[in-house]
Design a protein around this motif. Structure first.
Motif, PDB file in Angstrom:
ATOM      1  N   GLY A   4       0.830  -1.195   0.000  1.00 60.76           N
ATOM      2  CA  GLY A   4       0.000   0.000   0.000  1.00 60.76           C
ATOM      3  C   GLY A   4       0.867   1.249   0.000  1.00 60.76           C
ATOM      4  O   GLY A   4       0.538   2.242   0.634  1.00 60.76           O
ATOM      5  N   ALA A   5       1.960   1.206  -0.727  1.00 61.87           N
ATOM      6  CA  ALA A   5       2.934   2.301  -0.749  1.00 61.87           C
ATOM      7  C   ALA A   5       2.458   3.412  -1.676  1.00 61.87           C
ATOM      8  O   ALA A   5       3.027   3.645  -2.739  1.00 61.87           O
ATOM      9  CB  ALA A   5       4.295   1.760  -1.185  1.00 61.87           C
ATOM     10  N   LEU A   6       1.423   4.125  -1.257  1.00 59.40           N
ATOM     11  CA  LEU A   6       0.827   5.156  -2.107  1.00 59.40           C
ATOM     12  C   LEU A   6       1.563   6.492  -2.037  1.00 59.40           C
ATOM     13  O   LEU A   6       1.609   7.214  -3.028  1.00 59.40           O
ATOM     14  CB  LEU A   6      -0.646   5.352  -1.735  1.00 59.40           C
ATOM     15  CG  LEU A   6      -1.517   4.107  -1.876  1.00 59.40           C
ATOM     16  CD1 LEU A   6      -2.938   4.403  -1.437  1.00 59.40           C
ATOM     17  CD2 LEU A   6      -1.493   3.577  -3.297  1.00 59.40           C
ATOM     18  N   PHE A  10       6.853   6.125   1.022  1.00 60.55           N
ATOM     19  CA  PHE A  10       6.642   4.693   1.196  1.00 60.55           C
ATOM     20  C   PHE A  10       7.064   3.931  -0.061  1.00 60.55           C
ATOM     21  O   PHE A  10       7.656   2.860   0.014  1.00 60.55           O
ATOM     22  CB  PHE A  10       5.188   4.389   1.545  1.00 60.55           C
ATOM     23  CG  PHE A  10       4.743   5.002   2.841  1.00 60.55           C
ATOM     24  CD1 PHE A  10       5.492   4.874   3.995  1.00 60.55           C
ATOM     25  CD2 PHE A  10       3.561   5.714   2.899  1.00 60.55           C
ATOM     26  CE1 PHE A  10       5.085   5.445   5.194  1.00 60.55           C
ATOM     27  CE2 PHE A  10       3.135   6.285   4.085  1.00 60.55           C
ATOM     28  CZ  PHE A  10       3.893   6.150   5.235  1.00 60.55           C
ATOM     29  N   TRP A  11       6.714   4.479  -1.221  1.00 62.00           N
ATOM     30  CA  TRP A  11       7.094   3.858  -2.492  1.00 62.00           C
ATOM     31  C   TRP A  11       8.618   3.787  -2.603  1.00 62.00           C
ATOM     32  O   TRP A  11       9.165   2.737  -2.978  1.00 62.00           O
ATOM     33  CB  TRP A  11       6.492   4.633  -3.660  1.00 62.00           C
ATOM     34  CG  TRP A  11       6.903   4.138  -5.008  1.00 62.00           C
ATOM     35  CD1 TRP A  11       7.717   4.768  -5.896  1.00 62.00           C
ATOM     36  CD2 TRP A  11       6.532   2.892  -5.625  1.00 62.00           C
ATOM     37  NE1 TRP A  11       7.882   4.010  -7.032  1.00 62.00           N
ATOM     38  CE2 TRP A  11       7.162   2.848  -6.887  1.00 62.00           C
ATOM     39  CE3 TRP A  11       5.753   1.828  -5.226  1.00 62.00           C
ATOM     40  CZ2 TRP A  11       7.019   1.779  -7.761  1.00 62.00           C
ATOM     41  CZ3 TRP A  11       5.609   0.754  -6.100  1.00 62.00           C
ATOM     42  CH2 TRP A  11       6.231   0.740  -7.348  1.00 62.00           C
ATOM     43  N   ALA A  12       9.310   4.868  -2.274  1.00 59.95           N
ATOM     44  CA  ALA A  12      10.776   4.890  -2.349  1.00 59.95           C
ATOM     45  C   ALA A  12      11.378   3.851  -1.408  1.00 59.95           C
ATOM     46  O   ALA A  12      12.319   3.138  -1.775  1.00 59.95           O
ATOM     47  CB  ALA A  12      11.301   6.287  -2.032  1.00 59.95           C
ATOM     48  N   SER A  13      10.838   3.745  -0.208  1.00 64.78           N
ATOM     49  CA  SER A  13      11.336   2.762   0.755  1.00 64.78           C
ATOM     50  C   SER A  13      11.092   1.338   0.261  1.00 64.78           C
ATOM     51  O   SER A  13      11.963   0.469   0.377  1.00 64.78           O
ATOM     52  CB  SER A  13      10.660   2.994   2.104  1.00 64.78           C
ATOM     53  OG  SER A  13      11.156   2.103   3.069  1.00 64.78           O
ATOM     54  N   ASP A  58       9.626   1.150   6.792  1.00 65.12           N
ATOM     55  CA  ASP A  58       8.431   1.988   6.826  1.00 65.12           C
ATOM     56  C   ASP A  58       7.974   2.178   5.380  1.00 65.12           C
ATOM     57  O   ASP A  58       8.288   3.192   4.752  1.00 65.12           O
ATOM     58  CB  ASP A  58       8.757   3.327   7.493  1.00 65.12           C
ATOM     59  CG  ASP A  58       7.526   4.191   7.660  1.00 65.12           C
ATOM     60  OD1 ASP A  58       6.396   3.664   7.580  1.00 65.12           O
ATOM     61  OD2 ASP A  58       7.692   5.408   7.872  1.00 65.12           O
ATOM     62  N   CYS A  59       7.271   1.150   4.844  1.00 66.77           N
ATOM     63  CA  CYS A  59       6.899   1.223   3.432  1.00 66.77           C
ATOM     64  C   CYS A  59       5.478   0.731   3.155  1.00 66.77           C
ATOM     65  O   CYS A  59       5.129   0.509   2.002  1.00 66.77           O
ATOM     66  CB  CYS A  59       7.906   0.465   2.577  1.00 66.77           C
ATOM     67  SG  CYS A  59       7.936  -1.313   2.833  1.00 66.77           S
ATOM     68  N   CYS A  60       4.666   0.591   4.189  1.00 67.84           N
ATOM     69  CA  CYS A  60       3.261   0.164   4.016  1.00 67.84           C
ATOM     70  C   CYS A  60       3.174  -1.131   3.209  1.00 67.84           C
ATOM     71  O   CYS A  60       2.447  -1.226   2.214  1.00 67.84           O
ATOM     72  CB  CYS A  60       2.429   1.253   3.359  1.00 67.84           C
ATOM     73  SG  CYS A  60       2.275   2.718   4.363  1.00 67.84           S
TER      74      CYS A  60
END
Length: 123
Positions: A4-6, A10-13, A58-60
């Motif tokens: 769920g890296a919206l 989060f996407w980068a992580s 920390d990336c959902c």
């Protein structure tokens, strides 16, 4: 895996955690290529690897557990979230999450309740 890296952070992580090539991280350029690369990367390692690699970030993102793993999870067991069962017509028992999830509202609920046959629900 549930991702769920919206948000960008989060996407980068997530991308860093799985080792996605830099040119694929902007999925607006070629969404199919990004998706294919992520699929291949995730498929290349077992769930145990991704739990150790991704879940601390920390990336959902989390690895989806099997039912057996969920039933054995210490956090869910301690909270009693998977203690309840329902019985289907024919006697098959299934795990049922309590609703509401807050213990104060579910303590008086019976541990095993019969489930009505399909089609017998009122809407």
């Amino acid at each position: 895996m549930a991702v769920g890296a919206l948000e960008e952070k989060f996407w980068a992580s997530f991308c860093e955690g799985i080792g996605l090539d830099a040119e694929l991280r902007d999925d607006r350029r070629d969404p199919a290529a990004t998706q294919a690369a992520i699929t291949a990367i995730i498929a290349s390692q077992p769930a145990k690897h991704w739990r150790a690699t991704i879940e601390p970030l920390d990336c959902c993102c989390t690895v989806v557990r099997t039912l057996e793993e969920a039933l054995a999870d210490p956090h869910l067991t301690a909270r009693g979230l998977l203690d309840r069962q329902v019985e289907e017509p024919g006697g098959r028992r299934m795990v049922s999450t309590p609703l509401p999830l807050a213990p104060v509202f579910r303590d008086a609920a019976p541990a095993l309740r019969a489930s009505p046959p399909i089609g017998d629900y009122e809407i």
